[in-house]
Design an enzyme around this catalytic site. Structure first.
Site, PDB file in Angstrom:
ATOM      1  N   LEU A 143       0.837  -1.191   0.000  1.00  0.00           N
ATOM      2  CA  LEU A 143       0.000   0.000   0.000  1.00  0.00           C
ATOM      3  C   LEU A 143       0.873   1.241   0.000  1.00  0.00           C
ATOM      4  O   LEU A 143       1.916   1.273   0.647  1.00  0.00           O
ATOM      5  CB  LEU A 143      -0.864   0.036   1.265  1.00  0.00           C
ATOM      6  N   GLU A 171     -10.311   1.052   7.408  1.00  0.00           N
ATOM      7  CA  GLU A 171     -10.061  -0.148   8.196  1.00  0.00           C
ATOM      8  C   GLU A 171      -8.783   0.049   9.012  1.00  0.00           C
ATOM      9  O   GLU A 171      -7.793   0.549   8.490  1.00  0.00           O
ATOM     10  CB  GLU A 171      -9.869  -1.361   7.259  1.00  0.00           C
ATOM     11  N   LYS A 229      -5.253  -0.517  10.322  1.00  0.00           N
ATOM     12  CA  LYS A 229      -4.157  -1.241   9.669  1.00  0.00           C
ATOM     13  C   LYS A 229      -3.402  -2.043  10.712  1.00  0.00           C
ATOM     14  O   LYS A 229      -2.577  -1.525  11.454  1.00  0.00           O
ATOM     15  CB  LYS A 229      -3.222  -0.264   8.964  1.00  0.00           C
ATOM     16  N   CYS A 288      36.690   8.743   2.319  1.00  0.00           N
ATOM     17  CA  CYS A 288      35.866   7.555   2.581  1.00  0.00           C
ATOM     18  C   CYS A 288      36.506   6.744   3.709  1.00  0.00           C
ATOM     19  O   CYS A 288      37.734   6.631   3.771  1.00  0.00           O
ATOM     20  CB  CYS A 288      35.795   6.718   1.309  1.00  0.00           C
ATOM     21  N   CYS A 345      31.744   8.448  -2.070  1.00  0.00           N
ATOM     22  CA  CYS A 345      33.125   8.002  -2.163  1.00  0.00           C
ATOM     23  C   CYS A 345      33.438   7.948  -3.639  1.00  0.00           C
ATOM     24  O   CYS A 345      32.681   7.381  -4.428  1.00  0.00           O
ATOM     25  CB  CYS A 345      33.245   6.614  -1.544  1.00  0.00           C
ATOM     26  N   CYS A 392      36.488   0.797  -4.547  1.00  0.00           N
ATOM     27  CA  CYS A 392      36.261   0.883  -3.099  1.00  0.00           C
ATOM     28  C   CYS A 392      35.681  -0.441  -2.607  1.00  0.00           C
ATOM     29  O   CYS A 392      34.623  -0.857  -3.054  1.00  0.00           O
ATOM     30  CB  CYS A 392      35.288   2.038  -2.808  1.00  0.00           C
TER      31      CYS A 392
HETATM   32  S1  IVH Z   1      -5.118  -4.255   1.946  1.00  0.00           S
HETATM   33  C1  IVH Z   1      -4.043  -4.345  -2.267  1.00  0.00           C
HETATM   34  N1  IVH Z   1      -6.118  -3.874   4.321  1.00  0.00           N
HETATM   35  O1  IVH Z   1      -0.642  -3.683   5.336  1.00  0.00           O
HETATM   36  C2  IVH Z   1      -4.156  -4.091  -0.835  1.00  0.00           C
HETATM   37  N2  IVH Z   1      -3.784  -4.360   4.155  1.00  0.00           N
HETATM   38  O2  IVH Z   1       1.163  -1.942   3.888  1.00  0.00           O
HETATM   39  C3  IVH Z   1      -3.446  -5.056   0.001  1.00  0.00           C
HETATM   40  N3  IVH Z   1      -2.630  -4.536   6.286  1.00  0.00           N
HETATM   41  O3  IVH Z   1       0.562  -6.145   3.157  1.00  0.00           O
HETATM   42  C4  IVH Z   1      -3.537  -4.844   1.427  1.00  0.00           C
HETATM   43  N4  IVH Z   1      -4.391  -4.144   7.550  1.00  0.00           N
HETATM   44  O4  IVH Z   1      -0.145  -6.845   5.531  1.00  0.00           O
HETATM   45  C5  IVH Z   1      -5.005  -4.146   3.609  1.00  0.00           C
HETATM   46  N5  IVH Z   1      -7.153  -3.587   6.340  1.00  0.00           N
HETATM   47  C6  IVH Z   1      -6.049  -3.838   5.657  1.00  0.00           C
HETATM   48  C7  IVH Z   1      -4.796  -4.079   6.271  1.00  0.00           C
HETATM   49  C8  IVH Z   1      -3.682  -4.322   5.474  1.00  0.00           C
HETATM   50  C9  IVH Z   1      -3.102  -4.422   7.545  1.00  0.00           C
HETATM   51  C10 IVH Z   1      -1.228  -4.807   5.942  1.00  0.00           C
HETATM   52  C11 IVH Z   1      -1.028  -5.933   4.956  1.00  0.00           C
HETATM   53  C12 IVH Z   1      -0.377  -5.302   3.750  1.00  0.00           C
HETATM   54  C13 IVH Z   1       0.263  -4.105   4.375  1.00  0.00           C
HETATM   55  C14 IVH Z   1       0.516  -3.032   3.324  1.00  0.00           C
END
Ligand code: IVH
Length: 691
Positions: A83, A116, A118, A410, A434, A440
């Site tokens: 993401l 959502e 994260k 360096c 460097c 190097c």
């Molecule tokens: S969607 C195409 N939704 O965040 C979209 N990811 O930084 C794919 N993650 O690899 C991910 N909560 O491990 C999605 N509600 C959520 C999430 C989420 C956690 C993690 C996931 C992803 C990572 C990306």
């Protein structure tokens, strides 16, 4: 007697599992290969005499006899993506604007998005066929992960069979495996009192628990799962992200009850604030909030940039900070010679992770902050990024301190002079380098480390430490040497050196052999050319198709042939910086020689052609003028999805020009050169896809 045999077999299995872990995961075997073989021999003998003792997870049952210790690789049919990150209100507003522009929505049209939490765990893909769990795989590099099916089956939140009737033929459910904070603390206590590994944080603990060789161990760990996405689906049961989340829950997959459907930027930001306040009271770690465009047809139109979907954004929480003492400043030499000053800190806990190194970025950064050795500094950590020094606490500055003098040479044994980069306008850039290039030794080692890294040649068992060692001993000086290593083993006799058993040498050579065949894009990426990252390497590979064509073009480039430059310029995603850097790289005879020596050792596969056969696959298209039914970005994305490459300028190599309203010089040039010209409608008819 029978009972004794069963107990002995169980004991042997657990001993072997223990030694496998020491050998394969921790890289510190405690017994000799011969002793290991003796344990295996005894177990085999017992199982041969009493076959009822054989268990499916017995180390004797692994294909190929030798314990692989590793999980088999699985290719994801639909890649597992990452993401894009945003940190500020402006970033979120810009994200929504981008969506609006890309879809050509007018300002009044509402855009629904899901928000959502994260969650900070590791992502997992679960494949169900006719509703039955058949495979669980980790994300890996997004294209290829590890098969952890046996372990996944032991995670309680993951249903072995989807709930309800009439599940689609194929469903890949994606989500996060994680551990609650309370369960993590309890587990660590147990681990510590049993004298076993203690984990740094819930995320590592979840990862370590899932990637166990023995599924029994996984079963004993308090792992949880939350679903939020999907991969391959034989049919889509809903038309929006929100309804998909509800469907996942109805099918038996836990979802996050805090997720919310929002209709405006303000609602998203309010949700972000609420969750940030709630963060400390949650029993699981989160590092931000994910926004996703709700309509799946819009998600499809928006598509991707590299690995990031255009339809989603991770809005991260501000980084966590702490103050500590700066003991020293060291210079780290990167692959391209860039020198990064690194602050050596008195270890400090920043949001649950102990930090003792932090970046100071560059000479100017140090000067602006006036960071001095002996200062008390603030450091911050944000997600996975490298911790950085934010500033100095002036009241704590010791008397008689001096401004930091950035070294003029360096730190490598050659002590070559340090030079500052020049920007395109001839001004002094921020990066100090460097000037020793590949003379190097630090740069050479970095270059080798890049070469074997996961996204490059990905050679199992040849990590940073071994590369350092092999380089120091003079066994490997450049990439090609890795592939001649097995042939030179008569003289080196690796297995005679400390830390290398016969088995580990065999495995290493097998891993090297396994990588002797390499896709062109990986080959190009692994060369470590400045500005040639994965995306650019892929464009180059697609553009030239085969290694010899790429190599020949670079030779012509290095000789200053204008046509070679133009050819590159017409390629998708290739700009001046890449062209300059390819020219510089291949003008250096040492580099060119290194590439050729490597190419002689490996088999380079031709670039993968885009999967879809379409009326425009393989064609080079130029869009010009104002398009009515799609935005320029959307048109470009569509053409690329259908296997065409999109160029910004018309030449005799252009296959067609799609001209919108008020098209100007490009249209004229196309007409002069006799290139086929279509209007937008004709183009859409041709590709038969109205987006
Ligand atoms: S969607 C195409 N939704 O965040 C979209 N990811 O930084 C794919 N993650 O690899 C991910 N909560 O491990 C999605 N509600 C959520 C999430 C989420 C956690 C993690 C996931 C992803 C990572 C990306």
């Amino acid at each position: 007697m029978k009972h004794d045999a069963a107990a002995r077999a169980a004991k042997l299995r657990s001993q072997i599992a223990h030694h496998n872990r020491l050998y394969y995961e921790l890289d510190r075997p405690e017994i000799s290969d011969a002793d290991y073989d003796a344990l295996m021999g005894e177990l085999r003998e017992l199982e041969r005499a009493q076959p009822q003792l054989i268990t499916p997870d017995s180390p004797t049952q692994r294909v190929g006899g030798a314990p692989s210790g590793k999980f088999p690789k699985v290719r994801h049919r639909v890649p597992m993506l990452s993401l894009a990150n945003g940190f500020s209100t402006e970033d979120v507003a810009a994200f929504i604007d981008r969506v609006r522009r890309f879809l050509k929505l007018d300002a009044a049209e509402p855009i629904e998005l899901t928000a959502e939490p994260k969650i900070d765990g590791l992502s997992l893909s679960l494949r169900y066929e006719r509703g039955v769990l058949v495979r669980g795989a980790t994300r890996g590099d997004g294209t290829e992960g590890e098969d952890v099916t046996a372990n996944v089956r032991r995670v309680e939140d993951i249903p072995a069979r989807m709930h309800g009737h009439g599940a689609p033929q194929v469903c890949e459910i994606r989500g996060e495996v994680y551990m609650t904070r309370s369960a993590f603390l309890k587990l660590n206590e147990e681990q510590s009192s049993a004298g076993r590994t203690v984990f740094a944080n819930p995320r590592n603990s979840a990862a370590g628990s899932l990637r166990q060789l023995d599924p029994e161990v996984t079963a004993s760990r308090p792992l949880r799962f939350l679903a939020y996405a999907w991969g391959e689906m034989s049919e889509l049961p809903a038309a929006t992200q929100w309804d998909m989340l509800r469907w996942l829950q109805a099918r038996g997959f836990p979802g996050n009850p805090l997720s919310r459907l929002c209709c405006s930027l303000d609602e998203l930001l309010a949700f972000h604030r609420e969750i940030e306040l709630e963060r400390a009271t949650l029993d699981y770690d989160i590092d931000g909030v994910v926004y996703k465009v709700n309509r799946l047809d819009w998600q499809r139109r928006l598509g991707f940039v590299g690995r990031d979907p255009r339809w989603a954004l991770a809005h991260k929480f501000p980084a966590q900070k702490a103050t500590t003492l700066l003991n020293a400043i060291e210079l780290q030499v990167g692959r391209t010679g860039a020198l990064t000053p690194v602050a050596k800190l008195a270890p400090v806990n920043v949001g649950g992770v102990v930090v003792s190194n932090a970046t100071l970025h560059n000479e100017d950064y140090i000067r602006e902050l006036d960071v001095r050795i002996g200062d008390t500094v603030t450091v911050q950590r944000a997600g996975d990024v490298i911790p950085q020094v934010l500033g100095v606490v002036p009241e704590r500055r010791p008397p008689h301190s001096h401004p930091f003098q950035f070294p003029k040479t360096c730190p490598c044994p050659l002590s070559t002079p340090v030079v500052r980069d020049l920007t395109a306008t001839g001004k002094e850039g921020a990066i100090s380098r460097c000037s020793g290039e590949l003379a190097c030794p630090y740069q050479r080692v970095e270059h080798l480390r890049h070469f074997v890294s996961r996204r490059a040649f990905d050679i199992e068992g040849l990590g940073e430490e071994r590369i350092n060692l092999f380089f120091e001993r003079g066994w490997i000086a450049e990439p090609a040497d890795i592939f001649t290593l097995p042939r030179r083993d008569d003289t080196i006799q690796l297995s005679r050196h400390e830390g290398f058993g016969e088995l580990s040498v065999r495995n290493l050579f097998a891993a090297i052999e396994a990588r002797r065949t390499v896709p062109l894009e990986r080959f190009i990426y692994s060369l470590g050319i400045r500005h040639v990252g994965e995306t650019t390497a892929r464009s180059l590979a697609r553009g030239y198709g085969a290694f010899h064509a790429f190599r020949e073009a670079c030779r012509r480039l290095a000789q200053g042939e204008a046509e070679a430059r133009q050819e590159l310029d017409a390629m998708d995603q290739i700009g001046d910086a890449v062209i300059e850097s390819l020219t510089a790289y291949f003008s250096e005879p040492h580099n060119a020689g290194m590439v050729d020596r490597l190419a002689r050792e490996v088999r380079i596969l031709e670039a993968e052609r885009p999967a879809t056969k379409s009326p425009i696959s393989g064609k080079t298209i130029v869009f010009t003028g104002r398009l009515e039914r799609m935005t320029r970005d959307e048109a470009k994305a569509m053409a690329e999805r259908l296997g065409a490459s999109v160029s910004g300028s018309v030449s005799k190599k252009t296959s067609m020009v799609v001209a919108g309203a008020e098209a100007g010089s490009k249209l004229k040039k196309a007409e002069e050169l006799g290139v086929r010209v279509l209007d937008e409608g004709a183009f859409l008819d041709l590709v038969n896809d109205r987006g």
